[in-house]
Design a protein around this motif. Sequence first.
Motif, PDB file in Angstrom:
ATOM      1  N   HIS A  11       0.825  -1.217   0.000  1.00 48.40           N
ATOM      2  CA  HIS A  11       0.000   0.000   0.000  1.00 48.40           C
ATOM      3  C   HIS A  11       0.861   1.269   0.000  1.00 48.40           C
ATOM      4  O   HIS A  11       1.915   1.315   0.659  1.00 48.40           O
ATOM      5  N   SER A  13       0.668   3.833   1.596  1.00 51.33           N
ATOM      6  CA  SER A  13       0.887   4.408   2.932  1.00 51.33           C
ATOM      7  C   SER A  13       2.299   4.124   3.432  1.00 51.33           C
ATOM      8  O   SER A  13       2.870   4.927   4.182  1.00 51.33           O
ATOM      9  N   GLU A  16       4.623   6.660   1.944  1.00 45.06           N
ATOM     10  CA  GLU A  16       4.408   7.956   2.591  1.00 45.06           C
ATOM     11  C   GLU A  16       5.198   8.045   3.900  1.00 45.06           C
ATOM     12  O   GLU A  16       5.805   9.074   4.205  1.00 45.06           O
ATOM     13  N   SER A  98      -2.792  -5.094  12.459  1.00 46.64           N
ATOM     14  CA  SER A  98      -3.456  -4.143  11.567  1.00 46.64           C
ATOM     15  C   SER A  98      -4.639  -4.696  10.797  1.00 46.64           C
ATOM     16  O   SER A  98      -5.499  -3.941  10.362  1.00 46.64           O
ATOM     17  N   GLN A 289      -9.286  -2.255   2.159  1.00 45.37           N
ATOM     18  CA  GLN A 289      -8.508  -1.026   1.968  1.00 45.37           C
ATOM     19  C   GLN A 289      -7.996  -0.500   3.304  1.00 45.37           C
ATOM     20  O   GLN A 289      -6.851  -0.042   3.411  1.00 45.37           O
ATOM     21  N   GLU A 290      -8.843  -0.609   4.331  1.00 46.55           N
ATOM     22  CA  GLU A 290      -8.425  -0.100   5.641  1.00 46.55           C
ATOM     23  C   GLU A 290      -7.256  -0.895   6.208  1.00 46.55           C
ATOM     24  O   GLU A 290      -6.275  -0.319   6.705  1.00 46.55           O
ATOM     25  N   GLN A 292      -5.047  -2.837   4.622  1.00 45.23           N
ATOM     26  CA  GLN A 292      -3.815  -2.694   3.844  1.00 45.23           C
ATOM     27  C   GLN A 292      -3.130  -1.351   4.104  1.00 45.23           C
ATOM     28  O   GLN A 292      -1.903  -1.271   4.185  1.00 45.23           O
ATOM     29  N   GLU A 293      -3.926  -0.319   4.269  1.00 50.16           N
ATOM     30  CA  GLU A 293      -3.353   0.989   4.608  1.00 50.16           C
ATOM     31  C   GLU A 293      -2.711   0.941   5.994  1.00 50.16           C
ATOM     32  O   GLU A 293      -1.598   1.451   6.200  1.00 50.16           O
ATOM     33  N   ASN A 294      -3.391   0.306   6.944  1.00 49.65           N
ATOM     34  CA  ASN A 294      -2.861   0.202   8.301  1.00 49.65           C
ATOM     35  C   ASN A 294      -1.593  -0.635   8.342  1.00 49.65           C
ATOM     36  O   ASN A 294      -0.631  -0.299   9.044  1.00 49.65           O
ATOM     37  N   GLY A 296       0.539  -1.127   5.840  1.00 49.66           N
ATOM     38  CA  GLY A 296       1.611  -0.359   5.216  1.00 49.66           C
ATOM     39  C   GLY A 296       2.232   0.625   6.188  1.00 49.66           C
ATOM     40  O   GLY A 296       3.466   0.739   6.282  1.00 49.66           O
ATOM     41  N   ARG A 297       1.380   1.290   6.943  1.00 49.31           N
ATOM     42  CA  ARG A 297       1.876   2.295   7.893  1.00 49.31           C
ATOM     43  C   ARG A 297       2.577   1.632   9.082  1.00 49.31           C
ATOM     44  O   ARG A 297       3.656   2.068   9.500  1.00 49.31           O
TER      45      ARG A 297
END
Length: 399
Positions: A11, A13, A16, A98, A289-290, A292-294, A296-297
């Motif tokens: 992801h 994220s 970032e 996550s 989506q939630e 995978q974003e979590n 990644g972060r």
Amino acid sequence: MTRIVLFENIHPSAREVFAEAGFNDIVAHASALPPESLREALRGAQVAGIRSRTHLDAALLSDLSDLRAVGCFCIGTNQVDLETTMLRGVPVFNAPFSNTRSVAELVLAEAILLLRRIPEKNARVHQGHWDKSATGAFEARGKTLGVIGYGNIGSQVGTLAETCGMRVVFHDIEAKLPLGNARACTSLEALLAQSDVVTLHVPGGRGTKNIMDAATLAAMKPGAILINASRGTVVDIDALHAALNSGHLSGAALDVFPTEPKNVDEPLASPLIGMRNVILTPHIGGSTQESQENIGREVAEKLVRYLRSGTSKGAVNFPEIPYQEAAGSARILHVHRNLPGALGTLSNLMAEHGLNIVSQQLQTRGQIGYVISDVEGTVDDTVMSVLRSHPITVRCDLV
């Protein structure tokens, strides 16, 4: 310059987080790579970010002398040779929390769908049948959910199930504090005998291989439902097929399988294909989506903390040292063989080169020890060369 190589469409994220920390030399690959291409892609990389399909074995790791850390952007770490990475001084980080909610929601949804016979009813409507019979369809309220493996995901499944009015029992090889009104079962057999729905949340490995076999499936309550969103090796698929065919079990849902397709166009080979009372999903328990974003972060933040300060908290294969603010003019990260006198040897080497130790943190694990040393003084290439070349050293880095 720290080179970070990511695989399997991790992801954005994660990028970032790296960029915010000043790490901009990032190469991303959309998929896993075959061994030789993977070896070339990781040449010169300090950080590897992978998911479940990229395998880092001992032979590959032996060629990656620059590798400092591995991030598994998922829960599992079976795809990495943890012993070899540890012995090479390379911590491995993952994301154990996550995707907890995503998996728990899927499990509860599947339980409700199977209790109501929705997969079968749905198929019949598509085939032109309007079967409104309530036979074999039940509410979740008042039913007993048995959770095998009461960890992060298993306990959350139980919490969500209680909001639907389900009674929750669990079994775990370790003593666990119950959440809500959940109750521990002293044995697996006791759980199986009373549960209307059984859900598995155990790790893979020899200890859990085929824990649901012909005998344990037979011990389940007649008409019960089995859900597996943990590891594909924990259920004997042929035995499950027989239990469903005989009518002993009324349904099943599987998100993981002993052997899974390697790409999107390869079909799943399973005797459960085509069964109307079985839900089969392509290992998507955490694929929201939630989550995978979590993920990644979470993993990227662990990697950044290690790269910037040496913090190894959360590493699955490595001595864990929590974050501590730097106290000197330089911080040295030293991984050594776990032998008597190792810390004294390291301190003496630093003293011989005019370094004053302001703060030190040491932890050991198995065959290695890990020391974070904050020092005052000049840490030049000569000092680092001396530290790295000493027989007790596994790896030494400066941050």
